[in-house]
Write a protein that holds these residues in place. Structure first.
Motif, PDB file in Angstrom:
ATOM      1  N   SER A   1      21.579  13.048  39.711  1.00 19.49           N
ATOM      2  CA  SER A   1      21.353  14.496  39.719  1.00 19.49           C
ATOM      3  C   SER A   1      21.647  15.150  41.062  1.00 19.49           C
ATOM      4  CB  SER A   1      19.896  14.783  39.318  1.00 19.49           C
ATOM      5  OG  SER A   1      18.996  14.082  40.154  1.00 19.49           O
ATOM      6  N   SER A   2      22.311  14.435  41.964  1.00 24.44           N
ATOM      7  CA  SER A   2      22.603  14.985  43.296  1.00 24.44           C
ATOM      8  C   SER A   2      24.008  14.573  43.704  1.00 24.44           C
ATOM      9  CB  SER A   2      21.574  14.510  44.317  1.00 24.44           C
ATOM     10  OG  SER A   2      21.252  13.141  44.123  1.00 24.44           O
TER      11      SER A   2
ATOM     12  N   ARG B   1       9.830  13.700  45.074  1.00 25.41           N
ATOM     13  CA  ARG B   1       9.903  15.011  44.435  1.00 25.41           C
ATOM     14  C   ARG B   1      11.323  15.593  44.519  1.00 25.41           C
ATOM     15  NH1 ARG B   1       4.936  17.381  43.338  1.00 25.41           N
ATOM     16  NH2 ARG B   1       3.102  16.538  44.409  1.00 25.41           N
TER      17      ARG B   1
ATOM     18  N   GLY C   1      13.842  13.714  41.964  1.00 28.33           N
ATOM     19  CA  GLY C   1      13.537  13.508  40.561  1.00 28.33           C
ATOM     20  C   GLY C   1      12.881  12.187  40.214  1.00 28.33           C
TER      21      GLY C   1
ATOM     22  N   ARG D   1      17.331   9.410  37.389  1.00 26.47           N
ATOM     23  CA  ARG D   1      16.527  10.434  38.050  1.00 26.47           C
ATOM     24  C   ARG D   1      16.587  11.769  37.307  1.00 26.47           C
ATOM     25  NH1 ARG D   1      18.431  12.025  42.527  1.00 26.47           N
ATOM     26  NH2 ARG D   1      20.494  11.060  42.483  1.00 26.47           N
ATOM     27  N   ASP D   2      15.493  12.519  37.390  1.00 27.79           N
ATOM     28  CA  ASP D   2      15.432  13.881  36.870  1.00 27.79           C
ATOM     29  C   ASP D   2      15.963  14.849  37.925  1.00 27.79           C
ATOM     30  OD1 ASP D   2      14.248  12.989  34.494  1.00 27.79           O
ATOM     31  OD2 ASP D   2      12.247  13.075  35.373  1.00 27.79           O
ATOM     32  N   LEU D   3      15.873  16.126  37.649  1.00 27.04           N
ATOM     33  CA  LEU D   3      16.257  17.152  38.594  1.00 27.04           C
ATOM     34  C   LEU D   3      15.210  17.264  39.697  1.00 27.04           C
ATOM     35  CD1 LEU D   3      17.455  19.942  36.162  1.00 27.04           C
ATOM     36  CD2 LEU D   3      18.820  18.149  37.247  1.00 27.04           C
ATOM     37  N   CYS D   4      15.587  17.950  40.776  1.00 26.37           N
ATOM     38  CA  CYS D   4      14.676  18.170  41.888  1.00 26.37           C
ATOM     39  C   CYS D   4      13.390  18.825  41.416  1.00 26.37           C
ATOM     40  CB  CYS D   4      15.368  19.043  42.942  1.00 26.37           C
ATOM     41  SG  CYS D   4      14.311  19.511  44.329  1.00 26.37           S
ATOM     42  N   GLN D   5      12.253  18.287  41.871  1.00 21.02           N
ATOM     43  CA  GLN D   5      10.937  18.827  41.516  1.00 21.02           C
ATOM     44  C   GLN D   5      10.237  19.428  42.728  1.00 21.02           C
ATOM     45  OE1 GLN D   5      10.304  14.713  40.537  1.00 21.02           O
ATOM     46  NE2 GLN D   5       9.586  15.237  38.487  1.00 21.02           N
TER      47      GLN D   5
END
Length: 464
Positions: free
Chosen positions: A151-152, A377, A380, A457-461
């Protein structure tokens, strides 16, 4: 398998408190006041005594380069050796960079990096993508990368002809990031101007390693950082500045954050402790300290420590990219521009930042936050990683804050023939490391093997 860690002081991004930690298989099952589990008669297969020690979430190094191709060679650490060294230093997750070649596919690049890492890592790992060729296909593949847990995306304003992207290409990628929620990471140095300064230095016969720093002045990092922030503002994309080294760049980040823009930055231990004086060591010794951005004058260090305290610098990573002095750094003998760029550090990040706690520059909470919780965080992984809490992965470090050690190439575990911190005497040392509940480092040695897993990984939290 049930493990009880008792008698320690549990650290988090919000503070410290005496507590016992119960681990069930790969997860943290519970955290309770000292003695609660024993009083309840809960038996454990293994008991780890943490009396007088800190118990903190495993470190997350969000910037490493294992087996990185550069200048006709590769960084010295494989995923096997590099992640083992990370574990020795209390880091239980790395996020490495998959490097798209010019004309190459992001997806085939991601497959290639899985081929390097999968089944070879001692700790868990994820990937960022380096985007070096912006075109319609690449932009479409960014969406597929997100589906595959990446995601980055890192871009470069430096290294023309290799990784460099124009402002227009950066703008296109940032618009895609804004549409998808991805994070753009930026190497912010004005590569066009730097290349001209390098050519001038070589033409005048200035070839020694210190010229690497003198031809990459801090003002050009500040200019590029400001330009990247402006492009992010135009597109609405979040921006993460990697390996920030200069006061001018930090000032640009701080201003953007004060104005409410989603701009974040990391720094690295080398910029907190080393300086251009190391690049200027006699003979060719300074080649050991060639990295980009370069080491700066010492006056920048106070600003960086202040930025860590104020959270204008959100994360401490290493940019671990080790090249041996013999045979690899020596490729640049007689021409500083051919010295492979990079320094070793994945093993010592947690210890070196702990010296900020010892010196009163950082709180214990900020140490944990910058080394573990915020990178989780930001990229993700939270709350699976970065916190000691029920349900989180049992990535746990037992740390002795009073132990003394001297850093040296003779004792480190990285596959490189020198230490950038040779002879540093420091306070604090990792005693025991658990990776998803399994002890991989203990006072008796390393027992990690290759059980690390890929992290989708998820998106930035992170909105800090």
């Amino acid at each position: 398998m049930r493990t009880l860690i008792k008698g320690g002081t549990v650290l988090s991004a919000s503070g410290a408190s005496p507590a016992d930690v119960l681990v069930e298989d790969e997860k943290i099952a519970a955290v309770a006041a000292p003695g609660v589990f024993s009083a309840a008669g809960m038996a454990a297969d293994e008991v780890l005594d943490a009396a007088g020690k800190y118990v903190l979430p495993g470190g997350i190094d969000a910037h490493t380069h294992m087996e990185m191709p550069f200048g006709g060679t590769f960084s010295a650490d494989t995923f096997a050796t590099g992640t083992a060294a990370a574990a020795w230093g209390g880091t239980t997750t790395i996020i490495d960079f998959a490097v798209q070649p010019k004309g190459g596919s992001l997806l085939s690049t991601l497959d290639a990096w899985h081929g390097k890492a999968d089944g070879n890592c001692a700790v868990d790992y994820g990937f960022h993508m380096i985007v070096s060729d912006v075109n319609d296909t690449t932009l479409k593949e960014m969406e597929t990368c997100l589906d595959r847990g990446v995601s980055s995306f890192k871009m470069f304003m430096a290294y023309p002809g290799v990784f460099y992207s124009t402002d227009g290409e950066i703008l296109r990628a940032m618009r895609k990031a804004n549409d998808t929620g991805a994070t753009i990471m930026m190497h912010a140095e004005n590569g066009i101007a730097i290349d001209e300064l390098v050519a001038q230095a070589l033409a005048s016969g200035r070839t020694e390693p210190v010229q690497h720093g003198l031809t990459r002045p801090s003002a050009l990092e500040g200019e590029a950082t400001s330009r990247a922030i402006t492009l992010a503002r135009v597109t609405g994309a979040p921006l993460y500045i990697v390996h920030l080294s200069a006061a001018e760049a930090l000032a640009a980040v701080a201003q953007a954050r004060d104005e409410g823009q989603n701009v974040f930055a990391e720094t690295c231990p080398q910029y907190l402790y080393l300086s251009i004086e190391d690049l200027a060591r006699p003979g060719f010794e300074g080649a050991k300290y060639v990295a980009s951005p370069p080491l700066r004058e010492k006056k920048h260090q106070a600003d960086l420590w202040r930025g860590l305290r104020t959270n204008d610098l959100s994360v401490v990573s290493t940019d671990h990219c080790p090249f041996c002095f013999k045979e690899q750094k020596e490729l640049g003998a007689g021409d500083f521009s051919k010295i492979p760029n990079g320094m070793p550090g994945v093993e010592h990040r947690m210890d070196l930042l702990h010296q900020g706690v010892v010196a009163g520059k950082l709180s214990l909470a900020r140490w944990v936050e910058a080394c573990s919780t915020t990178p989780a965080r930001m990229f993700g992984l939270y709350p699976r990683k970065g916190v000691i809490a029920p349900g989180s992965d049992a990535d746990i470090v037992i740390y002795d804050p009073s132990a003394r050690q001297t850093l040296s190439a003779e004792t480190h575990h990285m596959a490189v023939d020198y230490s950038a911190y040779e002879g540093f005497e420091i306070t604090g040392k990792v005693e025991t490391v658990l990776s998803r509940g399994k002890v991989v480092v203990s006072p008796s040695g390393f027992s990690g093997g290759s059980g690390g897993r890929f992290l989708s990984r998820d998106l930035c939290q992170y909105l800090g």
